[in-house]
Design an enzyme around this catalytic site. Sequence first.
Site, PDB file in Angstrom:
ATOM      1  N   CYS A 131       0.443  -0.927  -0.199  1.00 43.45           N
ATOM      2  CA  CYS A 131       0.134   0.506   0.055  1.00 43.45           C
ATOM      3  C   CYS A 131       0.551   1.547   0.255  1.00 43.45           C
ATOM      4  CB  CYS A 131      -0.819  -0.314   1.303  1.00 43.45           C
ATOM      5  SG  CYS A 131      -0.163   0.204   3.053  1.00 43.45           S
ATOM      6  N   GLY A 132       0.295   2.566   0.139  1.00 43.14           N
ATOM      7  CA  GLY A 132       1.209   3.442   0.737  1.00 43.14           C
ATOM      8  C   GLY A 132       3.054   3.520   1.574  1.00 43.14           C
TER       9      GLY A 132
END
Length: 285
Positions: free
Chosen positions: A241-242
Amino acid sequence: MTIPDDPLVSTDWLAAHLGDPKVKVLDATFKMPGVLPLPKDDYLKAHIPGAVFFDVDEVADHSSSLPHMFPSAEQFGRDVGRLGIGNGDTVVIYDAGGWVAGPRAWWMFLSFGHRDVRVLDGGLKRWMAEGRPVESGGVTPKPASFTARFDEARVRKIEQMIANLDRRTEQVIDARQAPRFAGGVPEPRPGLRSGHIPGSRNLPYAELFDAETGVMKPLDQLRAAFSQAGVDLAKPIVTSCGSGVSAAVLTLALYRLGIRDTALYDGSWSEWGLEAGPPIATGPA
């Protein structure tokens, strides 16, 4: 305590066990940097009675320049012990209802050898919508002893992710929203390129739960979501993800589907997306 193998517990279950001294409740609410009020302030304003605040940014490797990376087993055990959690406790984790960091904290406990850990389905959002009690202010837990043993198979480092570019032995699923995955918008953290790991698939984590109720979707809908994203559930999977937080929502959903040998890329795009980082791809998967 024996509870179902499902990693989720209901608000009914938690309400019935709030008075159990061996059930420890953690509020793991998390927000992106700069978003106010701070998660800790939200916790102090209202939390499930007896819940202790689990700060994802604090229970982390502070020697790393990357956000909230996994700490050492020694640090995790020390930090968790200070939260009043021992190896014999049942841990129930929730967040404010946006399914961001509750699953991350759950995966950390599993990765450090604590199997008796669950996530509250619907989180604080559902709890309050049902009119259940909350309290304000801080909670001072009685320190406990927690021995942690890290299972490195549950976490991936960037070197392993780079090696996987050619081998493609593990499918990489990115939990970010589609515009970020495609590289069509700037990243919320400054200094990062836009795009995704070449060959990765995109399944935004918010698609796995009901936005209105905060409850995770039924198993058949979870299975369909992964299929539509082009994921083969019979092959090895790494979530990303981030910054290694919302990826755990995918990990949790996979776990519910019986797929329990996945790994999480801890550095995620905060590491891969750095200017001097590995190759990136843009556009849809």
